[in-house]
Motif scaffolding. Sequence first.
Motif, PDB file in Angstrom:
ATOM      1  N   HIS A 152       5.309  15.939 -45.571  1.00  0.00           N
ATOM      2  CA  HIS A 152       5.510  15.338 -44.245  1.00  0.00           C
ATOM      3  C   HIS A 152       6.180  13.976 -44.385  1.00  0.00           C
ATOM      4  CE1 HIS A 152       3.057  18.418 -42.309  1.00  0.00           C
ATOM      5  NE2 HIS A 152       2.097  18.203 -43.205  1.00  0.00           N
ATOM      6  N   PRO A 153       7.465  13.923 -44.689  1.00  0.00           N
ATOM      7  CA  PRO A 153       8.141  12.620 -44.851  1.00  0.00           C
ATOM      8  C   PRO A 153       8.081  11.756 -43.603  1.00  0.00           C
ATOM      9  CG  PRO A 153       9.719  14.449 -44.813  1.00  0.00           C
ATOM     10  CD  PRO A 153       8.378  15.062 -44.941  1.00  0.00           C
ATOM     11  N   SER A 154       7.972  12.378 -42.433  1.00  0.00           N
ATOM     12  CA  SER A 154       7.893  11.588 -41.193  1.00  0.00           C
ATOM     13  C   SER A 154       6.604  10.777 -41.133  1.00  0.00           C
ATOM     14  CB  SER A 154       7.984  12.509 -39.971  1.00  0.00           C
ATOM     15  OG  SER A 154       6.887  13.425 -39.940  1.00  0.00           O
ATOM     16  N   TRP A 155       5.568  11.221 -41.879  1.00  0.00           N
ATOM     17  CA  TRP A 155       4.313  10.470 -41.868  1.00  0.00           C
ATOM     18  C   TRP A 155       4.476   9.116 -42.561  1.00  0.00           C
ATOM     19  CZ3 TRP A 155      -0.368  14.261 -42.965  1.00  0.00           C
ATOM     20  CH2 TRP A 155      -0.355  15.269 -41.998  1.00  0.00           C
ATOM     21  N   VAL A 156       5.367   9.036 -43.535  1.00  0.00           N
ATOM     22  CA  VAL A 156       5.630   7.757 -44.189  1.00  0.00           C
ATOM     23  C   VAL A 156       6.274   6.797 -43.192  1.00  0.00           C
ATOM     24  CG1 VAL A 156       6.810   6.601 -46.092  1.00  0.00           C
ATOM     25  CG2 VAL A 156       5.892   8.904 -46.423  1.00  0.00           C
ATOM     26  N   THR A 157       7.224   7.322 -42.423  1.00  0.00           N
ATOM     27  CA  THR A 157       7.854   6.508 -41.370  1.00  0.00           C
ATOM     28  C   THR A 157       6.796   6.009 -40.393  1.00  0.00           C
ATOM     29  OG1 THR A 157       9.875   7.814 -41.557  1.00  0.00           O
ATOM     30  CG2 THR A 157       9.597   6.512 -39.555  1.00  0.00           C
ATOM     31  N   ARG A 158       5.853   6.893 -40.071  1.00  0.00           N
ATOM     32  CA  ARG A 158       4.784   6.522 -39.153  1.00  0.00           C
ATOM     33  C   ARG A 158       3.888   5.428 -39.754  1.00  0.00           C
ATOM     34  NH1 ARG A 158       2.778   4.620 -35.029  1.00  0.00           N
ATOM     35  NH2 ARG A 158       0.664   5.247 -34.446  1.00  0.00           N
ATOM     36  N   ALA A 159       3.731   5.420 -41.091  1.00  0.00           N
ATOM     37  CA  ALA A 159       2.917   4.386 -41.739  1.00  0.00           C
ATOM     38  C   ALA A 159       3.518   3.004 -41.499  1.00  0.00           C
ATOM     39  CB  ALA A 159       2.804   4.663 -43.239  1.00  0.00           C
ATOM     40  N   TRP A 160       4.864   2.894 -41.623  1.00  0.00           N
ATOM     41  CA  TRP A 160       5.504   1.599 -41.372  1.00  0.00           C
ATOM     42  C   TRP A 160       5.385   1.213 -39.890  1.00  0.00           C
ATOM     43  CZ3 TRP A 160       4.948   0.958 -45.966  1.00  0.00           C
ATOM     44  CH2 TRP A 160       5.539   1.678 -46.988  1.00  0.00           C
ATOM     45  N   GLU A 161       5.453   2.205 -39.013  1.00  0.00           N
ATOM     46  CA  GLU A 161       5.269   1.924 -37.576  1.00  0.00           C
ATOM     47  C   GLU A 161       3.853   1.426 -37.311  1.00  0.00           C
ATOM     48  OE1 GLU A 161       6.172   5.565 -35.644  1.00  0.00           O
ATOM     49  OE2 GLU A 161       8.355   5.398 -35.927  1.00  0.00           O
ATOM     50  N   ARG A 162       2.892   2.007 -38.031  1.00  0.00           N
ATOM     51  CA  ARG A 162       1.487   1.593 -37.843  1.00  0.00           C
ATOM     52  C   ARG A 162       1.303   0.129 -38.238  1.00  0.00           C
ATOM     53  NH1 ARG A 162      -2.404   0.726 -35.914  1.00  0.00           N
ATOM     54  NH2 ARG A 162      -4.458   1.717 -35.959  1.00  0.00           N
ATOM     55  N   ILE A 163       1.985  -0.288 -39.299  1.00  0.00           N
ATOM     56  CA  ILE A 163       1.924  -1.694 -39.692  1.00  0.00           C
ATOM     57  C   ILE A 163       2.492  -2.568 -38.585  1.00  0.00           C
ATOM     58  CG2 ILE A 163       2.972  -3.396 -41.248  1.00  0.00           C
ATOM     59  CD1 ILE A 163       2.573  -1.456 -43.526  1.00  0.00           C
ATOM     60  N   ARG A 164       3.624  -2.159 -38.022  1.00  0.00           N
ATOM     61  CA  ARG A 164       4.248  -2.949 -36.941  1.00  0.00           C
ATOM     62  C   ARG A 164       3.305  -3.086 -35.753  1.00  0.00           C
ATOM     63  NH1 ARG A 164       9.568  -3.919 -37.281  1.00  0.00           N
ATOM     64  NH2 ARG A 164       9.646  -4.156 -35.015  1.00  0.00           N
ATOM     65  N   GLU A 165       2.583  -2.012 -35.427  1.00  0.00           N
ATOM     66  CA  GLU A 165       1.649  -2.050 -34.291  1.00  0.00           C
ATOM     67  C   GLU A 165       0.518  -3.039 -34.557  1.00  0.00           C
ATOM     68  OE1 GLU A 165       2.400   2.669 -33.200  1.00  0.00           O
ATOM     69  OE2 GLU A 165       0.432   1.987 -33.936  1.00  0.00           O
ATOM     70  N   GLU A 166      -0.008  -3.040 -35.789  1.00  0.00           N
ATOM     71  CA  GLU A 166      -1.088  -3.968 -36.108  1.00  0.00           C
ATOM     72  C   GLU A 166      -0.597  -5.416 -36.076  1.00  0.00           C
ATOM     73  OE1 GLU A 166      -4.555  -3.450 -36.942  1.00  0.00           O
ATOM     74  OE2 GLU A 166      -3.971  -1.666 -35.809  1.00  0.00           O
ATOM     75  N   VAL A 167       0.595  -5.666 -36.608  1.00  0.00           N
ATOM     76  CA  VAL A 167       1.153  -7.024 -36.577  1.00  0.00           C
ATOM     77  C   VAL A 167       1.384  -7.464 -35.142  1.00  0.00           C
ATOM     78  CG1 VAL A 167       3.147  -8.441 -37.213  1.00  0.00           C
ATOM     79  CG2 VAL A 167       2.169  -6.845 -38.878  1.00  0.00           C
ATOM     80  N   ALA A 168       1.826  -6.549 -34.287  1.00  0.00           N
ATOM     81  CA  ALA A 168       2.036  -6.881 -32.873  1.00  0.00           C
ATOM     82  C   ALA A 168       0.732  -7.300 -32.201  1.00  0.00           C
ATOM     83  CB  ALA A 168       2.648  -5.684 -32.145  1.00  0.00           C
ATOM     84  N   ASP A 169      -0.386  -6.774 -32.720  1.00  0.00           N
ATOM     85  CA  ASP A 169      -1.697  -7.147 -32.180  1.00  0.00           C
ATOM     86  C   ASP A 169      -2.278  -8.367 -32.887  1.00  0.00           C
ATOM     87  OD1 ASP A 169      -1.730  -5.130 -30.312  1.00  0.00           O
ATOM     88  OD2 ASP A 169      -2.792  -3.705 -31.600  1.00  0.00           O
ATOM     89  N   GLY A 170      -1.454  -9.013 -33.729  1.00  0.00           N
ATOM     90  CA  GLY A 170      -1.898 -10.230 -34.392  1.00  0.00           C
ATOM     91  C   GLY A 170      -2.559 -10.025 -35.733  1.00  0.00           C
ATOM     92  N   ARG A 171      -2.474  -8.810 -36.282  1.00  0.00           N
ATOM     93  CA  ARG A 171      -3.111  -8.529 -37.564  1.00  0.00           C
ATOM     94  C   ARG A 171      -2.095  -8.607 -38.709  1.00  0.00           C
ATOM     95  NH1 ARG A 171      -6.274  -9.121 -33.988  1.00  0.00           N
ATOM     96  NH2 ARG A 171      -7.104  -7.408 -32.757  1.00  0.00           N
ATOM     97  N   GLN A 172      -2.565  -8.331 -39.935  1.00  0.00           N
ATOM     98  CA  GLN A 172      -1.722  -8.371 -41.133  1.00  0.00           C
ATOM     99  C   GLN A 172      -1.948  -7.117 -41.970  1.00  0.00           C
ATOM    100  OE1 GLN A 172      -3.507 -12.439 -41.748  1.00  0.00           O
ATOM    101  NE2 GLN A 172      -1.600 -12.744 -42.897  1.00  0.00           N
ATOM    102  N   ALA A 173      -1.052  -6.903 -42.945  1.00  0.00           N
ATOM    103  CA  ALA A 173      -1.114  -5.669 -43.729  1.00  0.00           C
ATOM    104  C   ALA A 173      -0.728  -5.918 -45.178  1.00  0.00           C
ATOM    105  CB  ALA A 173      -0.185  -4.611 -43.121  1.00  0.00           C
ATOM    106  N   TYR A 174      -1.276  -5.067 -46.070  1.00  0.00           N
ATOM    107  CA  TYR A 174      -0.877  -5.015 -47.476  1.00  0.00           C
ATOM    108  C   TYR A 174      -0.089  -3.725 -47.717  1.00  0.00           C
ATOM    109  CZ  TYR A 174      -4.837  -8.255 -48.407  1.00  0.00           C
ATOM    110  OH  TYR A 174      -5.727  -9.294 -48.421  1.00  0.00           O
ATOM    111  N   VAL A 175       0.894  -3.801 -48.617  1.00  0.00           N
ATOM    112  CA  VAL A 175       1.541  -2.603 -49.151  1.00  0.00           C
ATOM    113  C   VAL A 175       1.455  -2.727 -50.674  1.00  0.00           C
ATOM    114  CG1 VAL A 175       3.635  -1.215 -49.297  1.00  0.00           C
ATOM    115  CG2 VAL A 175       3.107  -2.454 -47.178  1.00  0.00           C
TER     116      VAL A 175
END
Length: 767
Positions: free
Chosen positions: A503-526
């Motif tokens: 499911h390569p599209s799920w990887v794309t969704r992972a980066w989108e999920r990070i963007r959503e959390e940052v938009a809510d004021g959160r942070q992420a590790y990769v």
Amino acid sequence: MATLADRLDHLLGRKTADALSEAFGMSTVEDLLRHYPHRYATQGAELGESSPVEGQHITIIARVESAQEVPMKSRAGKRLAVRLRSDRHTIDVTFFNPHRVKHNIKPGVRAMFSGTVKYFRDKWSLTHPSYVVLPEPRNAEDLVSAAPARVRGAGALAGLARTAQDADGVDMSVFDRALIPMYPATRDVESWTVMRCVRQVLDQLDPVDDPLPDWVLGEQGFIGLDEALRSIHLPDTKEEVDRARDRLKFDEAAAVQLALAQRRHDVELRSAPVCSRRGGGLADEFDGRLPFELTAGQIEVADEIAADLSRPHPMNRLLQGEVGSGKTIVALRAMLQVIDSGHQCALLAPTEVLAAQHARSLTAMLGDLASAGELGAHELATRVTLLTGSMNTARKRKALNEALTGDAGIVIGTHALIQEGVEFFDLGLVVVDEQHRFGVEQRDSLRSRGRDGTSPHVLVMTATPIPRTIAMTVLGDLEVSTLRELPRGRSPIVSRVVPAKVHPSWVTRAWERIREEVADGRQAYVVCSRIGDGDADDLELDPDGAPEPPPKGRKGKSGAQEPPETTSVLELHEMLASGPLRDLNVGLLHGRLPAEEKDAAMRAFNDGALDVLVCTTVVEVGVDVPNATVMVIVDADRFGVSQLHQLRGRVGRGGHQGLCLLVTDTKPGSPTMTRLEAVAGTTDGFELAQLDLQLRREGDVLGKAQSGTVTTLRLLSLVDDVDVIEAARAFARAVTEQDPGLREHPGLASMVTSALDHERLEYLDKA
């Protein structure tokens, strides 16, 4: 005649003894007799009523019922289709080179076959097994009059055929037995050579005195050692094997437990500073300022530690707890109790990033209680000092002076703390964070730093017990405290496996999920497994590594094996910063950055100046950024179970739900995918630790190897034989309470030293 202590070269000759020494490190009769069979070939009875499992390696003795050349369906040529009759079973065997084997494998021939079980259409068979044609059983008259028969064989059993031709080779009458021992072997010393040596030694062996007291033999229902050693090598029945194994497993457990019990007694003889709780001191002042309530588990564990610190003998305690369960606050309160008693504390961290993080977090928690010697400092204040190898000369000299004079109540550092030239004024407590990341010799160096011949108390901590930790907990002399509950208000982390190839599209969704959390004021590790700067030592993995061999790579044009394709932290940082996360603040952190850059990146992420931190495993332990809620682990199959659990513990440390995404190219249904799904399926670190132990086994629990590929335990399993270990521990404590030096039990003392060589005893002494 011979005893267990006799040298093998006196009994077997120098050439054979040298070969055994080179292959297995054997030098005495006992060394050889403790080299137990790892399985037994039978006349077919081992198959039992049920069919063997796919992939099982079996060795059987059977008679050829039929052997026919038949055309192959998928390609040109013929195969030899053989049907065997063994006991009450019929077994199908296929050979793909009939011209090489048909003159040996003929109807009526009796032979030993050894191969791997394969299934086709619900029927199992052996494909191209090794074999050795066996002579027919002969009576006494035949043995006198007949010339020795030529023994023929092929594959892995060809060595048996060769050995049988030697004048001092294998006595082929052994294959008339119901059970034929099969030994761990090497290319130069085959199983049949070991078998011949064992039989030769047993024929000369005097009755073996039993080191175990009669009372324990009766209590446990064990056979004697002499019978056990003879039965394990030349049994007549499966029941004899089981009885011998039960006895010899107990011997292994007892040898270890007796050594550990002696060391427990030695620790009790050492002196340590008495650090009783003191009312109205620094610890009480800190407790009165806590902005939250300690959990019931934290209070219980703190009481256990406080009681240990109040004794005149060194504490030797393991504090294990879930990721985020509050071990640091428990350790800090213990340190303050020691400081109240006029002594210093050292906190040993595995990386400079974590050491700096501890220094910041402890200083922040203490506030003005950590500013001794500064204007406005509290009258009870101490000083927190950081000492790392990459400090400039002036800062390092200042830190060294604060440790030496006693101005620093808490000294935090990496391995730099245990280098020559680092001296403490009065060290009372050593706290080792993530204890599995340090060698025993490193920890022992700090333990010897007490004042006036005393030993400091030692508290080691781990968030997810790795196999060595479990092994040393089951077998060791550490007192254990456990924190299982999370602090109030913290939500469990949600984990998901992302199959990138399916499911390569799920990887794309992972980066989108990070963007959503940052938009809510959160942070992420990769997180990535390697740096990618071209250095030969490119991987940044747990020293224990993944619990299985890494996936094989492609073959290059030269035919050489190329490393598997993985994503480096440098590549991924560039891709994310210029691609799906280009409008976010994306930072970079890995182990080979200069210390100033690492500290700057961690500070920026901690302060919220960075939205995303692309990093290696330098953030694995101790890093505490409460605002981080998402972690994406790329090439998750490259990490071990405990390491994955440690990594994901970096998110969800505040009041918001944590999410961990495990990205992998591994195929669904593979053992590696099953392992990742198991990690995603539970947040119970103790359950995962048990899974890790089952995957990697015990490792060399009494030595330095931790990979699981080497073990000093030949029969005993730390996974399966907990009851045996507990019985051996009770026995060892009962004996050493009355006779700590084993002077009245010379047989037991000899058992300990023969089972544990000098290097391992010295290692265990430090552990």
